[in-house]
Write an enzyme that holds these catalytic residues in place. Structure first.
Site, mmCIF file in Angstrom:
data_model
loop_
_atom_site.group_PDB
_atom_site.id
_atom_site.type_symbol
_atom_site.label_atom_id
_atom_site.label_comp_id
_atom_site.label_asym_id
_atom_site.label_seq_id
_atom_site.Cartn_x
_atom_site.Cartn_y
_atom_site.Cartn_z
ATOM 1 C CG HIS A 1 38.048 37.412 28.345
ATOM 2 N ND1 HIS A 1 37.239 36.725 29.228
ATOM 3 C CD2 HIS A 1 37.937 38.723 28.674
ATOM 4 C CE1 HIS A 1 36.665 37.577 30.056
ATOM 5 N NE2 HIS A 1 37.066 38.795 29.740
ATOM 6 C CG ASP B 1 37.480 33.339 28.621
ATOM 7 O OD1 ASP B 1 36.620 33.829 27.851
ATOM 8 O OD2 ASP B 1 38.339 34.025 29.200
ATOM 9 C CB SER C 1 37.450 41.596 31.336
ATOM 10 O OG SER C 1 36.294 40.941 30.856
#
Length: 449
Positions: free
Chosen positions: A426, A423, A178
């Protein structure tokens, strides 16, 4: 009869004149005071108003010493070798020559209020919700106003039209986890903004989000090219093993490439990555999980497993990729910034709004083992693979992660969960992956000119 006239008092005239002067002085100083007050007030509004981010420097910048570079502010220590050149003139031959001998990954982040971000945060419908931090309510803006500045050369600003010309009639394919999806979405947003008719840019099957399926392809119709993403977090094949008692176990085949590899082996440009999934519980523990042939290892060190997987990938590249047709890149490990825990144990980064500006606070040892494996595998391959070594440049950017700003509307339960599970791996878009793509653009300019 004589008329007696009273003469005006001289002292009384002086007194009236003095009062007039005093009133005039009072009015003058009152006007000056109001003028100064208004100047100070409006200066404060312009400097600190959150409604005008494009015209103000971030509050943390005074902590850093600045110098002028081509009329712009830069962190002290920036080395400029092309004083009279504009860094976004990509057709300049001397710039391309300077890039050839330059370490693009040695540098720092500089403030650029004129040309960054490369696309408006609200303008790109191709950004997944989890990366769209501004839309999700993140209140600060500095994280998308910084650009990467190599120490010894100018990195050209990514010109979308120029890159689309390079990609004309070609396939550019990202393969990995990702974090490569993060980079892929960044690039398609930059390129989409550069076309005149955005309706000519679309996902092959009309899909509006990019988290469920194993393959996505964005078509740029006017250039007959595609920018694609294949989900393959390990690059090798996720598998299952049937034990003697008939139960099935998930395993990872270290000796087989991912099943989608046949679909992208003819691509013109390939950008691979693999890293973060090797930190998850199953891969880190390495017990009854790694498989070669019919053999399942009772226990295998994760770094050794990573080496075996990348060696399988390298052998596949050497056997299947035509170096006269295709350019191959491997993007290095992208830094995470969890504090007080990991991603599944309360790690946080939601109060980070400034990048690291002092190298002594970089934690490069955290990634060193994996970086060594990547470099060793690449050095042993016959095919030339360009290494996008973005680990250090991303390690500076503890401010660039979505943290709690992963969704626009949370339920009460989701809000509590978002605070617990943040998160910090990312990146917000616009943001750090835009700089990775600028380096990719510079590499393509050098390799395809």
């Amino acid at each position: 009869m004589a008329v007696s006239m009273k003469q005006p008092s001289f002292n009384g005239g002086l007194h009236a004149l003095s009062e007039l002067r005093q009133r005039r002085n009072i009015v003058f100083f009152a006007v000056v005071y109001v003028f100064v007050f208004l100047c100070v007030f409006f200066t404060f509004l312009v400097t600190f108003s959150p409604s005008s981010p494009a015209s103000s420097y971030p509050l943390w910048l005074p902590k850093v010493v600045f110098q002028k570079v081509n009329g712009k502010e830069a962190f002290q220590g920036t080395v400029v070798t092309l004083d009279n050149e504009i860094p976004w003139q990509v057709s300049d031959e001397s710039m391309k020559e300077s890039l050839m001998g330059c370490d693009l990954f040695d540098g720092n982040w500089v403030w650029d209020d004129d040309y960054y971000p490369l696309y408006s945060p609200e303008s790109c419908s191709l950004i997944d919700e989890q990366f769209n931090c501004l839309l999700n309510g993140r209140p600060d803006f500095e994280y998308f106003k910084l650009k990467w500045k190599p120490s010894h050369c100018h990195l050209p600003m990514l010109d979308g039209k120029e890159m689309l010309e390079l990609l004309k009639e070609k396939r550019l394919v990202f393969v990995g986890d990702s974090l490569n999806r993060n980079m892929w979405e960044s690039l398609v947003c930059i390129l989409k903004q550069s076309v005149e008719d955005e309706s000519t840019v679309y996902e092959e099957n009309g899909r509006p989000s990019f988290r469920e399926d194993p393959h996505y392809s964005i078509i740029f119709q006017d250039y007959n090219c595609t920018v694609e993403f294949f989900v393959a977090p390990y690059l090798v094949q996720e598998w299952h093993f049937t034990s003697k008692n008939g139960t099935k176990k998930e395993t990872l085949r270290l000796d087989l490439m991912s099943s989608s590899s046949a679909e992208y082996k003819d691509a013109d440009i390939l950008v691979f990555n693999s890293g973060h999934w090797w930190t998850h519980e199953k891969t880190s523990a390495g017990k009854d999980y790694y498989q070669e042939g019919s053999h399942v290892y009772k226990e295998l060190n994760v770094i050794e497993a990573y080496r075996k997987a990348l060696t399988t990938w390298g052998n596949w590249i050497d056997s299947n990729i035509n170096p006269n047709k295709s350019l191959v890149f491997f993007r290095g490990y992208s830094a995470s910034h969890f504090r007080r825990g990991e991603w599944n144990s309360g790690g946080q980064c939601d109060d980070e709004t400034e990048p690291i500006t002092d190298d002594k606070y970089l934690n490069m040892n955290l990634y060193r083992d994996k970086m060594i494996v990547v470099e060793q595998v690449l050095s042993g391959m016959r095919t030339q693979v360009s290494y996008l070594n973005i680990t250090r440049m991303s390690e500076y950017r503890k401010d660039g992660h979505p943290s709690v700003y992963r969704k626009q509307h949370y339920t009460t339960e989701e809000k509590e969960s978002a605070l617990r599970i943040q998160d910090c791996s990312h990146w917000c878009l616009p943001g750090v992956p835009d700089a990775w793509n600028e380096i990719l653009f510079a590499k393509l300019l050098m390799m395809m000119s």
